[in-house]
Design an enzyme around this catalytic site. Structure first.
Site, short mmCIF file in Angstrom:
data_model
loop_
_atom_site.label_atom_id
_atom_site.label_comp_id
_atom_site.label_asym_id
_atom_site.label_seq_id
_atom_site.Cartn_x
_atom_site.Cartn_y
_atom_site.Cartn_z
CE1 TYR A 90 32.20 60.02 -31.12
CE2 TYR A 90 32.40 59.64 -28.77
CZ TYR A 90 32.38 59.16 -30.06
OH TYR A 90 32.55 57.81 -30.28
CB SER A 235 26.22 51.02 -31.54
OG SER A 235 26.41 52.39 -31.79
N PRO A 236 25.80 48.86 -28.52
CG PRO A 236 25.85 48.66 -26.19
CD PRO A 236 26.33 49.53 -27.32
#
Length: 366
Positions: A90, A235-236
């Site tokens: 990231y 990524s809920p």
């Protein structure tokens, strides 16, 4: 700060100094957590809701102001979140540096998850899980995170050039050395999970999971439940879409926002998929005006007690909104009806471009 608060804090610091703790430790212990805990694997206890930190530094537009993001992470801690997710890729690297700076004062009271083994040399996706590469990656992560151990260390994507037993063996050695406490994998298939767990118990699998992406319920859930492995749901909110604020007019920076290349996030598909947002709003009205994001997160929490969603946000208001999801409950009958209706909603667009490296690494038998 009034005089009473000042005296209270001073007394805590003096008591801490006498006991060998620094001021940050004492202040951290004073937080009254309202967040319920969940157990991943055998004994990894974390807050029911974690915080994904990637978008603070990369892949969802320009990197945000570091000071603001440190304050956001501190507020998340104050609200009861003690589980924070990052990865060396990231940025690369800058998100781990941010998380390390933000959590240094709370280190004994939080759990940090980071990942290794996913790289993009010259724009081409590469997986590298060789033992020597893992150790090199971990040393870099520890330095950037300003810590001497990682609570859970994930293989970011499976490397089919390295037997998973070798990866698990390396994880076992790192646990013995005290450099990691738990380990996991992101987007493995069920056979890989079984082989890895047999070699050295896996604590959690980190996969994408949302009301709009339920693929892992088909096989993965059964396997990890039988083996006693937890699920960390990244990524809920399906890249933010389920928060209900995106539509066909939403645009993403083609250079700085990975969502610009996702088929599901195209103008056409975001327009077609608004049907699920309408459903979330309907459910929210039934729960006293809960927002789509709160409903989407509460739904995940209601699926299994061993699932921990880690929604991302760079907005303090959204953080406070998300945390309230832990207070929403449904009866078994309500959940059955919701899932029945949800299964009939047709959604458009793949999560990655078909045949891309990203798609192959999550869909192929690796």
């Amino acid at each position: 700060m009034n005089r009473r608060e000042f005296l209270k804090i001073t007394s805590f610091m003096l008591a801490g100094a006498a006991a060998g703790f620094n001021g940050a430790d004492i202040m951290a212990k004073e937080h009254k957590y309202s967040m319920p805990l969940r157990v991943l694997g055998k004994d990894f206890k974390v807050s029911a809701l974690g915080l994904g930190c990637m978008g603070m530094s990369a892949n969802h537009g320009p990197a945000r102001d570091k000071k603001e993001m440190i304050n956001l992470i501190a507020e998340a801690y104050d609200l009861g979140i003690n589980f924070f997710d990052t990865a060396e890729i990231y940025g690369p690297f800058i998100n781990e540096e941010l998380v390390g700076s933000a959590l240094k004062r709370y280190r004994k009271h939080v759990a940090i998850g980071t990942k290794f083994g996913l790289y993009y040399p010259n724009g081409k996706q590469l997986e590298d899980a060789r033992p020597e590469s893992i150790r090199k990656a971990l040393e870099g992560s520890l330095k950037r995170l300003q810590t001497d151990y990682v609570d859970i260390y994930y293989q970011h994507r499976i490397d089919n050039k390295v037997p998973i037993e070798d990866v698990a063996g390396t994880m076992k050695d790192l646990v013995k050395e005290g450099k990691i406490l738990h380990w996991g994998m992101s987007e493995p298939n069920i056979e890989t999970i079984k082989r890895a767990h047999k070699e050295f118990p896996v604590t959690a699998v980190e996969n994408q999971y949302a009301m709009s992406f339920r693929r892992h319920e088909e096989q993965t859930f059964k396997v990890i439940e039988e083996l006693g492995i937890g699920l960390v749901a990244y990524s809920p909110l399906d890249r933010g879409y389920l928060a209900g604020q995106m539509d066909g007019n939403t645009k993403f920076d083609k250079k700085l926002d990975m969502r610009a290349g996702f088929p599901r996030m195209s103008h056409e598909n975001m327009t077609k998929n608004r049907v699920i947002i309408d459903f979330l709003k309907e459910l929210g009205n039934e729960k006293g005006g809960a927002t789509p994001a709160q409903i989407a997160l509460a739904w995940i929490l209601a699926q299994k007690p061993w699932i921990v969603p880690i929604p991302e946000t760079t907005n303090p208001e959204h953080l406070r909104e998300n945390v309230k999801a832990v207070n929403i409950t449904w009866t078994k009958k309500e959940m059955e009806e919701i899932n029945k209706r949800l299964s009939k909603i047709k959604l458009y667009g793949e999560r990655y471009q078909p045949e891309s490296d990203a798609a192959k690494s999550v869909y192929n038998l690796i």
